[in-house]
Design a protein around this motif. Structure first.
Motif, PDB file in Angstrom:
ATOM      1  N   LEU A 103      -2.049  11.959  -1.323  1.00 33.92           N
ATOM      2  CA  LEU A 103      -2.925  10.943  -1.914  1.00 33.92           C
ATOM      3  C   LEU A 103      -2.427  10.477  -3.282  1.00 33.92           C
ATOM      4  CD1 LEU A 103      -6.486  12.229  -1.006  1.00 33.92           C
ATOM      5  CD2 LEU A 103      -5.394  10.144  -0.223  1.00 33.92           C
ATOM      6  N   HIS A 159      -0.994   8.482   6.194  1.00 32.35           N
ATOM      7  CA  HIS A 159       0.194   8.444   5.349  1.00 32.35           C
ATOM      8  C   HIS A 159      -0.104   9.005   3.961  1.00 32.35           C
ATOM      9  CE1 HIS A 159       3.867   6.889   3.512  1.00 32.35           C
ATOM     10  NE2 HIS A 159       3.112   6.369   2.553  1.00 32.35           N
ATOM     11  N   TRP A 160      -1.225   8.628   3.408  1.00 37.70           N
ATOM     12  CA  TRP A 160      -1.555   9.104   2.061  1.00 37.70           C
ATOM     13  C   TRP A 160      -1.844  10.601   2.061  1.00 37.70           C
ATOM     14  CZ3 TRP A 160      -5.225   4.361   1.531  1.00 37.70           C
ATOM     15  CH2 TRP A 160      -4.472   3.244   1.161  1.00 37.70           C
ATOM     16  N   SER A 173       0.813  -1.223   0.000  1.00 42.57           N
ATOM     17  CA  SER A 173       0.000   0.000   0.000  1.00 42.57           C
ATOM     18  C   SER A 173       0.838   1.261   0.000  1.00 42.57           C
ATOM     19  CB  SER A 173      -0.922   0.011   1.233  1.00 42.57           C
ATOM     20  OG  SER A 173      -1.784  -1.103   1.227  1.00 42.57           O
ATOM     21  N   VAL A 174       2.125   1.126   0.231  1.00 36.94           N
ATOM     22  CA  VAL A 174       2.985   2.305   0.280  1.00 36.94           C
ATOM     23  C   VAL A 174       4.134   2.133  -0.693  1.00 36.94           C
ATOM     24  CG1 VAL A 174       2.373   2.826   2.674  1.00 36.94           C
ATOM     25  CG2 VAL A 174       4.331   1.351   2.185  1.00 36.94           C
ATOM     26  N   LYS A 233       1.319  12.261   1.840  1.00 36.44           N
ATOM     27  CA  LYS A 233       1.882  12.106   0.504  1.00 36.44           C
ATOM     28  C   LYS A 233       1.026  12.749  -0.573  1.00 36.44           C
ATOM     29  CE  LYS A 233       5.373   9.562   1.785  1.00 36.44           C
ATOM     30  NZ  LYS A 233       6.764  10.013   1.618  1.00 36.44           N
ATOM     31  N   LEU A 280      -6.116   3.720  -5.340  1.00 37.84           N
ATOM     32  CA  LEU A 280      -5.869   3.404  -3.927  1.00 37.84           C
ATOM     33  C   LEU A 280      -7.018   2.636  -3.288  1.00 37.84           C
ATOM     34  CD1 LEU A 280      -4.206   6.648  -2.500  1.00 37.84           C
ATOM     35  CD2 LEU A 280      -3.214   4.354  -2.667  1.00 37.84           C
TER      36      LEU A 280
END
Lengths: 186, 279
Positions: free
Chosen positions: A90, A84-85, A38-39, A88, A138
Motif C-alpha cells: 500500500l 497490486h497495492w 495509479s501505479v 506493494k 491513494l
C-alpha cells in the motif's frame, strides 16, 4: 445514435466479437490512463490493464447491465489495483511520467507560434499538476482519476470503490482542492 | 461541478496521454475472440479426489479379501467328512514346501468325532458358513455331560441345524479330551455320505477356477472349504501334525501349548485334535 456500452457488452456476451472491439476502442485510453497513473511503472500498468480486460472478457456471459458499463469496468480495475497495492504494501506510488529521455512534452495549448515563456510556464504548471497528482493519497487519487478518466460521478465512484457516497465525495473534494492549490500556487 | 473543477479537469487532460502498446491491444482483442472458457465447478476437484479415494479403498479391501484364495493350491486335497476339511487336507503354500513330510498326514483319515458345537462355552467367534449341508449329527449324551450348560446351548443347536458341515469351530480341547471317544460312534456320518462329501471336496476346482465356474452352477461349498484352508490357525495346526508325524512330541506339545495361548477361542476340529494331541 451510437449503441450504448451496455448494449455492446450484452452483444459481446451473446457472441458478437465486433461489439467488444468497439467497447475496447472506446475505453482503452481512459482505462489505461487511470491505471498508468495509479501505479509506479508502465510495465505494471500494462499488466494490470491486460488483467482488467481479461476479467471483463471472462465475465462476458455473466454481465448484467445493473450499472453503467464504465462503473462495472472500473470496479474491476479497482479490485485489480487493490491487489497490486497489497502486494506493494500500500505504498504511495509516484506518477510515472513516461520516458525521461523524451524530455518534457509540449503543452497542447501552446501552438508553434507560442511565446517560449508561455510554453515554459505551461510546462511548469503541468509538471506541478502531475507532481501534485502523484502525491495524492491513494484513495483521493483514485477518486479523482475515476472522475477525470472514467467520467464517473460521485455515486459511481462510491460503487466502484465499494465505499459510501460521503466518503467518495470527500475524497474527490480533497483531491481537487490539493490539485487546485498546486496549480494556483505560482 | 463548477468552473474551477472544469478548469482542473482541463489541466489534467493536458497531461501527456498514455496509450497501451499495439501488441497489448492485439493480445486483448485476440483473447476476446476466443470462446468462453467454462469455469471448473468448485466441487469438481474435491469430488474427484473423494471418488478416487473410495475406489482405491474398495480395491484394497477387495484384494485383501481375495488374498487367502490366491494362496491356495491348485487342487485341494480331499476333505475329511464331518470336519473342517481344508484345515486337515488342503495344504497351504508353507505346507506345500514340506509336502514330503505332510503326505502321511493327509492320508491319515481318522474317524471323525461327533461335532460338539453345543459344548462351546464362549461361541462368540464361531463362524457359520451356509454351505455343504451334511447329515445332521446327533448329539451324543456324553457331549451334553461333558460340556457345562451355558446360555449358548440353544443357540448352538440352532446353528448346528443350519450348517453343521461347515461348523468350523471345534469343541474346546478340554471337553474333547474327555468326551470324544464316547461321542464318536454316535456322531459319525454314514460311510457313503462321507465318501460323497470327500469326493465332492476332492474334485473341487482351485479358487480361481471355482470363481470362473461359479456361474456354471458349481457348488459353492468346496470353494468355501478351500478358502478356509489357508487360515493361519490351520497352518499352525498342520505344523503341529507334522511334528507329531516326525516323532517330535515335545516340540509338538510346546507348539500346541503356544497355539492354545495364542488362540484361546479357537476350537480345534475333532479330527484335527486327534492328530495334534499326544497319543
Amino acid at each position: 445514435m451510437s449503441v450504448s456500452d451496455e448494449q455492446l457488452m450484452l452483444a459481446y456476451g451473446a457472441g458478437d466479437a465486433a461489439a467488444f472491439e468497439t467497447l475496447y476502442g472506446r475505453h482503452k485510453g481512459p482505462l489505461f490512463g487511470f491505471v498508468v497513473r495509479s501505479v509506479k511503472t508502465r510495465g505494471e500498468a500494462e499488466e494490470i490493464f491486460q488483467d482488467v480486460w481479461m476479467r471483463a472478457i471472462e465475465a462476458r456471459e455473466r454481465y448484467q447491465p445493473a450499472a453503467k458499463f464504465t462503473t462495472w469496468l472500473y470496479t474491476i480495475a479497482h479490485h485489480r489495483l487493490i491487489d497490486h497495492w497489497r502486494v506493494k504494501g500500500l505504498a504511495v506510488v509516484p506518477l510515472d511520467t513516461g520516458d525521461d529521455d523524451e524530455g518534457p512534452a509540449l503543452d497542447p495549448a501552446a501552438g508553434p507560434d507560442a511565446d517560449p515563456h508561455e510554453i515554459a510556464v505551461a510546462v511548469q504548471t503541468r509538471d506541478r499538476f502531475a507532481a501534485a497528482l502523484a502525491a495524492l493519497p491513494l484513495a483521493q487519487r483514485e477518486a479523482f482519476l475515476l472522475h477525470a478518466e472514467g467520467g464517473l460521478t460521485v455515486p459511481e465512484i462510491a460503487a466502484a470503490t465499494a465505499t459510501n457516497e460521503e466518503a467518495a465525495k470527500s475524497r474527490l473534494r480533497y483531491a481537487m482542492k490539493k490539485l487546485r492549490e498546486a496549480i494556483e500556487d505560482e | 461541478m463548477n468552473e474551477r473543477d472544469d478548469e482542473l479537469l482541463r489541466r489534467y487532460r493536458e497531461l501527456p496521454r498514455e496509450a497501451p502498446p499495439p501488441s497489448l491491444d492485439a493480445s486483448i482483442l485476440a483473447a476476446s475472440r476466443r470462446p468462453v472458457r467454462r469455469p471448473v465447478a468448485r466441487w469438481a476437484a474435491p469430488f474427484s479426489v473423494a471418488a478416487v479415494l473410495v475406489l482405491a479403498l474398495g480395491l484394497v479391501l477387495k484384494v485383501q479379501r481375495e488374498a487367502p484364495e490366491a494362496t491356495l493350491p491348485a487342487a485341494p486335497q480331499p476333505a475329511m467328512p464331518g470336519t473342517n476339511a481344508p484345515a486337515a487336507a488342503a495344504p497351504s503354500i508353507d505346507a506345500a514346501k514340506e509336502k514330503d513330510v505332510q503326505a502321511p498326514v493327509v492320508q491319515e483319515q481318522p474317524v471323525a468325532p461327533p461335532r460338539k458345537v453345543e459344548k462351546r462355552p464362549a461361541p462368540s467367534r464361531e463362524r457359520v458358513a451356509p454351505f455343504a449341508p451334511e447329515p445332521r449329527a446327533p448329539v451324543a449324551p456324553a457331549d451334553e455331560r461333558a460340556a457345562p450348560a451355558t446360555q449358548t446351548q440353544t443357540h448352538d443347536v440352532t446353528r448346528h441345524d443350519v450348517a453343521p458341515a461347515d461348523e468350523r469351530a471345534a469343541p474346546a480341547a478340554d471337553a474333547l479330551a474327555g468326551s470324544n471317544a464316547a461321542a464318536a460312534p454316535a456322531a459319525q456320518p454314514p460311510a457313503a455320505q462321507r465318501n460323497a462329501i470327500t469326493t465332492t471336496t476332492a474334485t473341487a476346482p482351485p479358487p480361481a477356477e471355482s470363481r470362473a465356474q461359479s456361474s456354471a452352477g458349481v457348488a459353492a461349498a468346496p470353494r468355501a472349504a478351500a478358502k478356509e484352508a489357508a487360515t493361519p490357525e490351520q497352518r499352525e495346526l498342520e505344523r503341529i501334525v507334522l511334528l507329531r508325524a516326525q516323532g517330535k512330541d515335545d516340540e509338538a506339545d510346546a507348539a500346541l501349548e503356544a497355539f492354545r495361548r495364542a488362540h484361546p477361542d479357537y476350537r480345534i476340529e475333532p479330527a484335527m485334535w486327534e492328530k495334534v494331541r499326544r497319543h
